[in-house]
Design a protein around this motif. Sequence first.
Motif, short mmCIF file in Angstrom:
data_model
loop_
_atom_site.label_atom_id
_atom_site.label_comp_id
_atom_site.label_asym_id
_atom_site.label_seq_id
_atom_site.Cartn_x
_atom_site.Cartn_y
_atom_site.Cartn_z
N ASP A 60 30.54 -75.75 -3.49
CA ASP A 60 30.36 -75.22 -4.86
C ASP A 60 30.93 -76.20 -5.89
OD1 ASP A 60 29.22 -72.94 -3.82
OD2 ASP A 60 30.94 -71.62 -4.23
N LEU A 61 32.09 -76.77 -5.59
CA LEU A 61 32.70 -77.72 -6.54
C LEU A 61 31.81 -78.95 -6.70
CD1 LEU A 61 36.44 -77.48 -5.42
CD2 LEU A 61 35.51 -76.72 -7.62
N LEU A 62 31.22 -79.41 -5.61
CA LEU A 62 30.33 -80.57 -5.69
C LEU A 62 29.07 -80.23 -6.48
CD1 LEU A 62 30.80 -81.89 -2.03
CD2 LEU A 62 31.50 -83.09 -4.12
N ARG A 63 28.53 -79.04 -6.26
CA ARG A 63 27.33 -78.64 -7.01
C ARG A 63 27.65 -78.49 -8.50
NH1 ARG A 63 26.23 -76.28 -1.92
NH2 ARG A 63 27.65 -74.55 -2.32
N ALA A 64 28.84 -77.99 -8.82
CA ALA A 64 29.25 -77.87 -10.23
C ALA A 64 29.38 -79.26 -10.85
CB ALA A 64 30.57 -77.10 -10.34
N GLU A 65 29.84 -80.20 -10.06
CA GLU A 65 30.01 -81.58 -10.54
C GLU A 65 28.64 -82.18 -10.89
OE1 GLU A 65 32.78 -82.72 -11.36
OE2 GLU A 65 32.76 -84.89 -11.23
N ILE A 66 27.63 -81.88 -10.09
CA ILE A 66 26.28 -82.37 -10.39
C ILE A 66 25.84 -81.79 -11.74
CG2 ILE A 66 23.83 -82.35 -9.69
CD1 ILE A 66 24.80 -81.98 -6.77
N LYS A 67 26.03 -80.47 -11.88
CA LYS A 67 25.58 -79.78 -13.10
C LYS A 67 26.29 -80.28 -14.34
CE LYS A 67 23.68 -75.29 -11.86
NZ LYS A 67 24.23 -74.03 -11.35
N SER A 68 27.55 -80.69 -14.17
CA SER A 68 28.35 -81.09 -15.33
C SER A 68 27.91 -82.44 -15.89
CB SER A 68 29.83 -81.17 -14.95
OG SER A 68 30.06 -82.37 -14.23
N GLY A 69 26.99 -83.11 -15.18
CA GLY A 69 26.52 -84.41 -15.66
C GLY A 69 27.51 -85.54 -15.38
N SER A 70 28.36 -85.34 -14.38
CA SER A 70 29.35 -86.37 -14.04
C SER A 70 28.67 -87.66 -13.57
CB SER A 70 30.25 -85.82 -12.92
OG SER A 70 30.35 -86.71 -11.85
N GLU A 71 29.41 -88.76 -13.68
CA GLU A 71 28.83 -90.05 -13.27
C GLU A 71 28.54 -90.08 -11.78
OE1 GLU A 71 31.53 -93.34 -13.71
OE2 GLU A 71 33.27 -92.12 -13.24
N ASN A 72 29.22 -89.21 -11.01
CA ASN A 72 28.96 -89.16 -9.57
C ASN A 72 27.82 -88.20 -9.22
OD1 ASN A 72 30.97 -90.90 -8.57
ND2 ASN A 72 32.53 -89.31 -8.89
N GLY A 73 27.28 -87.53 -10.23
CA GLY A 73 26.30 -86.46 -9.99
C GLY A 73 25.12 -86.86 -9.13
N THR A 74 24.53 -88.00 -9.44
CA THR A 74 23.33 -88.42 -8.70
C THR A 74 23.67 -88.73 -7.25
OG1 THR A 74 22.59 -89.38 -10.76
CG2 THR A 74 21.36 -90.00 -8.80
N MET A 75 24.81 -89.40 -7.06
CA MET A 75 25.24 -89.73 -5.69
C MET A 75 25.46 -88.44 -4.91
SD MET A 75 28.22 -89.71 -3.70
CE MET A 75 29.65 -89.76 -4.76
N ILE A 76 26.17 -87.47 -5.52
CA ILE A 76 26.47 -86.22 -4.82
C ILE A 76 25.17 -85.49 -4.47
CG2 ILE A 76 27.57 -83.94 -5.01
CD1 ILE A 76 29.63 -85.24 -6.94
N GLU A 77 24.26 -85.44 -5.43
CA GLU A 77 23.00 -84.73 -5.22
C GLU A 77 22.22 -85.34 -4.05
OE1 GLU A 77 20.44 -84.48 -8.67
OE2 GLU A 77 19.57 -82.62 -7.90
N ASN A 78 22.19 -86.66 -4.01
CA ASN A 78 21.48 -87.34 -2.91
C ASN A 78 22.12 -87.03 -1.57
OD1 ASN A 78 19.53 -88.44 -4.56
ND2 ASN A 78 20.74 -90.29 -4.97
N MET A 79 23.44 -87.01 -1.53
CA MET A 79 24.15 -86.71 -0.28
C MET A 79 23.84 -85.27 0.16
SD MET A 79 25.88 -89.48 0.33
CE MET A 79 27.39 -89.46 1.25
N ILE A 80 23.89 -84.34 -0.78
CA ILE A 80 23.65 -82.93 -0.43
C ILE A 80 22.22 -82.74 0.08
CG2 ILE A 80 23.38 -80.60 -1.43
CD1 ILE A 80 25.98 -81.06 -2.96
N LYS A 81 21.26 -83.39 -0.57
CA LYS A 81 19.86 -83.27 -0.13
C LYS A 81 19.68 -83.77 1.29
CE LYS A 81 17.32 -83.63 -4.49
NZ LYS A 81 16.94 -84.66 -5.47
N GLU A 82 20.51 -84.74 1.68
CA GLU A 82 20.41 -85.32 3.03
C GLU A 82 21.40 -84.67 4.01
OE1 GLU A 82 18.31 -87.63 4.37
OE2 GLU A 82 17.24 -87.20 2.51
N GLY A 83 22.18 -83.72 3.51
CA GLY A 83 23.17 -83.06 4.37
C GLY A 83 24.33 -83.96 4.76
N LYS A 84 24.52 -85.04 3.97
CA LYS A 84 25.60 -85.98 4.30
C LYS A 84 26.90 -85.59 3.60
CE LYS A 84 22.62 -89.96 5.10
NZ LYS A 84 21.98 -91.08 4.42
N ILE A 85 27.99 -86.15 4.12
CA ILE A 85 29.31 -85.81 3.57
C ILE A 85 29.69 -86.80 2.47
CG2 ILE A 85 31.73 -85.35 4.14
CD1 ILE A 85 29.71 -83.57 5.66
N VAL A 86 29.99 -86.25 1.32
CA VAL A 86 30.40 -87.02 0.14
C VAL A 86 31.76 -87.68 0.42
CG1 VAL A 86 31.08 -86.72 -2.29
CG2 VAL A 86 29.09 -85.47 -1.37
#
Length: 212
Positions: A60-86
């Motif tokens: 949930d914290l990682l998904r909130a980080e994507i939504k917040s427009g953080s600089e890591n957002g795109t990286m986190i989103e790509n990892m989640i889509k692939e089921g990889k660990i951030v």
Amino acid sequence: MGTVVDAPAVVTEKEVVAENMLGDKKVTVVFVLGGPGSGKGTQCSNIVEHFGFTHLSAGDLLRAEIKSGSENGTMIENMIKEGKIVPSEVTIKLLQQAMIKNENDKFLIDGFPRNEENRAAFENTKISPAFVLFFNCSEEEMERRLLGRNEGRVDDNIETIRKRFKVFVESSLPVIEYYDAKDKVKKIDAAKPIPEVFEDVKAIFAPYAKAT
Ligand code: ADP
Ligand code: C5P
Ligand code: MG
């Protein structure tokens, strides 16, 4: 034999104080682990209600980080889509910030540590879990639950679910084994209906019952 015995570890007052300290707050942390769809979030809500813990889901914290427009957002989103660990530094920072800004001192950390890197990096914070709650469930049942979850998650599709199961077996189970070797794991049969699972959870949390 002889006079030289293993000296008990001399624990200085400073070290005692440093253990489980977050700023000037001493915290109790329980790690809640289990495969995707095993019911971690569902049971954490029940624990919050009955035992006064604060629930911090790493996902949930990682998904909130994507939504917040953080600089890591795109990286986190790509990892989640692939089921990889951030990378741990990102997730640990989010967990620490959440614990600091919350005035509670009892936290359920759900979905973390997910691999050895997560675990080792968190150990460096000197906060160690009181115990690890492990929800054990078959992949068949977890798959059924994830496909029926309906929260619009980008990773609740069959391709990503299969990847997440593989990551769980290869990377997350060794973490549970690590804590099991330290006798810290409390294993729950998570295949049962929600209220029955909570009965077992309640028995484990009884020592943490809210003072009335
Ligand atoms: P996790 O956080 O471990 O991924 P969730 O708590 O989000 O799992 O649960 C996944 C889905 O399964 C949700 O739709 C939830 O309502 C459902 N669920 C949770 N626990 C059970 C259970 N014991 N029996 C049946 N369905 C469950
Ligand atoms: O726990 P949850 O199912 O919400 O996690 C969703 C995703 O978030 C994971 O599959 C993973 O990509 C990411 N995650 C992570 N590190 C964690 C927890 C979750 O990278 N410790
Ligand atoms: Mg969850």
